[in-house]
Motif scaffolding. Structure first.
Motif, PDB file in Angstrom:
ATOM      1  N   ARG A   1      43.091  65.371  -3.101  1.00  0.00           N
ATOM      2  CA  ARG A   1      43.224  65.450  -1.635  1.00  0.00           C
ATOM      3  C   ARG A   1      44.305  64.472  -1.151  1.00  0.00           C
ATOM      4  O   ARG A   1      45.086  64.786  -0.248  1.00  0.00           O
TER       5      ARG A   1
ATOM      6  N   LEU B   1      39.125  73.215  -3.317  1.00  0.00           N
ATOM      7  CA  LEU B   1      40.501  72.741  -3.218  1.00  0.00           C
ATOM      8  C   LEU B   1      41.473  73.917  -3.305  1.00  0.00           C
ATOM      9  O   LEU B   1      42.323  74.003  -4.184  1.00  0.00           O
TER      10      LEU B   1
ATOM     11  N   ARG C   1      45.283  73.402  -3.847  1.00  0.00           N
ATOM     12  CA  ARG C   1      45.630  72.483  -4.933  1.00  0.00           C
ATOM     13  C   ARG C   1      47.099  72.604  -5.326  1.00  0.00           C
ATOM     14  O   ARG C   1      47.768  71.604  -5.607  1.00  0.00           O
TER      15      ARG C   1
END
Length: 323
Positions: free
Chosen positions: A79, A110, A113
């Motif tokens: 993150r 995520l 990503r």
């Protein structure tokens, strides 16, 4: 002669001094109120895409001074890398990014990503979120608004480590909870009542600590944050062609779904323009299943139960697109 005499009287001179003092105080107050509000954003950016839209609004709001952004929940390192790129492309590498408590056992999507792993803005290291936030509060006691738009893992850790310093926050503005409406209230289905909302249910003990902390809380629950960025609104925003809107366009496509709900940006919008989400004083408790219950007792939160989506987007889209 009479006018000249009056200007020389001690009483008149006293009045002049008092008026001058009042004017000076008002001038100082006006300058103080014009100072940007200091905020720290605590986010689980990278799963649902609305966190990125919230960060974008903060970046485009001169009313705010972003002291830092911390990551929370699950893979907090990835993150942070996502924020590295987003802030880098926005030209805001001056903003610190802190990594929150990581838990590899938590499976998070995520969905963005690939965005986190691209670009050339990766920072060599990031400070620890809990220590970073506490240090900022100590440096600016009574001045910082903590904007919590993810599960409250870091918030609980802050309280556990130094509750006295945590109480020196100016306030916490958070997207969390569900008072009267749940996720299924889309405008064309029958409301089914409150849900155990994501940011609460993923760390119930931390949420309970926050609502018992004594820090002023401003709460944007599901009731007022189901703000649909439809196809027309997306087109207007994405066609702006700025570094920030281009980044949002990429993140939106990596997210891989059709219509985002901008839950989290309402926190930033409220800070900048409180009229967009009027609040009601309430007593909120969090039960062991993660439901946020309004009931009797001393009021511990200001809660926005309703908002005007069109007014929100009339504010959001021009602000973020730069038009």
């Amino acid at each position: 002669m009479k006018r000249s005499f009056m200007f020389r009287t001690p009483a008149f001179a006293t009045i002049i001094i008092l008026l001058s003092t009042i004017c000076l105080a008002q001038s100082v107050q006006t300058r103080a109120s014009a100072q940007p509000e200091k905020i720290i954003i605590d986010t689980d950016i990278g799963d649902d895409v609305d966190d990125a839209f919230a960060v974008a609004l903060a970046l485009r709001s001169p009313e705010l001074q972003i002291l830092g952004i911390s990551t929370t929940f699950g893979d907090t390192e990835t993150r942070a890398k996502l924020l590295d790129r987003l802030l880098g492309e926005a030209g805001r590498t001056d903003i610190p990014i802190a990594v929150g408590i990581s838990n590899p056992q938590i499976q998070t999507s995520l969905s963005q990503r690939a965005y986190a792993e691209g670009g050339h803005f990766a920072r060599p290291s990031h400070p620890d979120a809990v220590n970073f936030v506490l240090d900022q509060i100590r440096h600016y006691p009574g001045e910082i608004t903590l904007v919590a738009i993810g599960p409250l893992v870091n918030v609980g850790a802050l309280i556990d480590k130094d509750a006295a310093t945590f109480r020196k926050l100016r306030r916490v503005v958070l997207m969390s909870g569900s008072i009267q409406r749940g996720y299924g209230d889309l405008g064309y289905t029958k409301p089914h009542g409150p849900d155990s909302e994501w940011n609460i249910k993923n760390d119930i003990p931390s949420a309970q600590k926050l609502f018992a902390s004594g820090v002023p809380i401003f709460m944007m629950p599901l009731d007022s944050t189901q703000l649909k960025l439809d196809e027309v609104k997306r087109a207007v925003l994405f066609q702006a062609g700025t570094p920030i809107t281009d980044a949002l366009t990429l993140l939106y496509h990596e997210w891989g779904q059709e219509t985002p709900t901008l839950f989290d940006p309402m926190t930033i919008a409220y800070i900048v323009n409180p009229k967009l989400c009027p609040v009601t004083s309430m007593h909120i408790t969090v039960d062991d299943k993660g439901f946020t219950r309004a009931g009797p007792g001393a009021h511990n939160a200001q809660v926005c139960l309703d908002s005007d989506p069109e007014a929100f987007f009339r504010f959001y889209i021009p602000r973020v697109s730069g038009h």
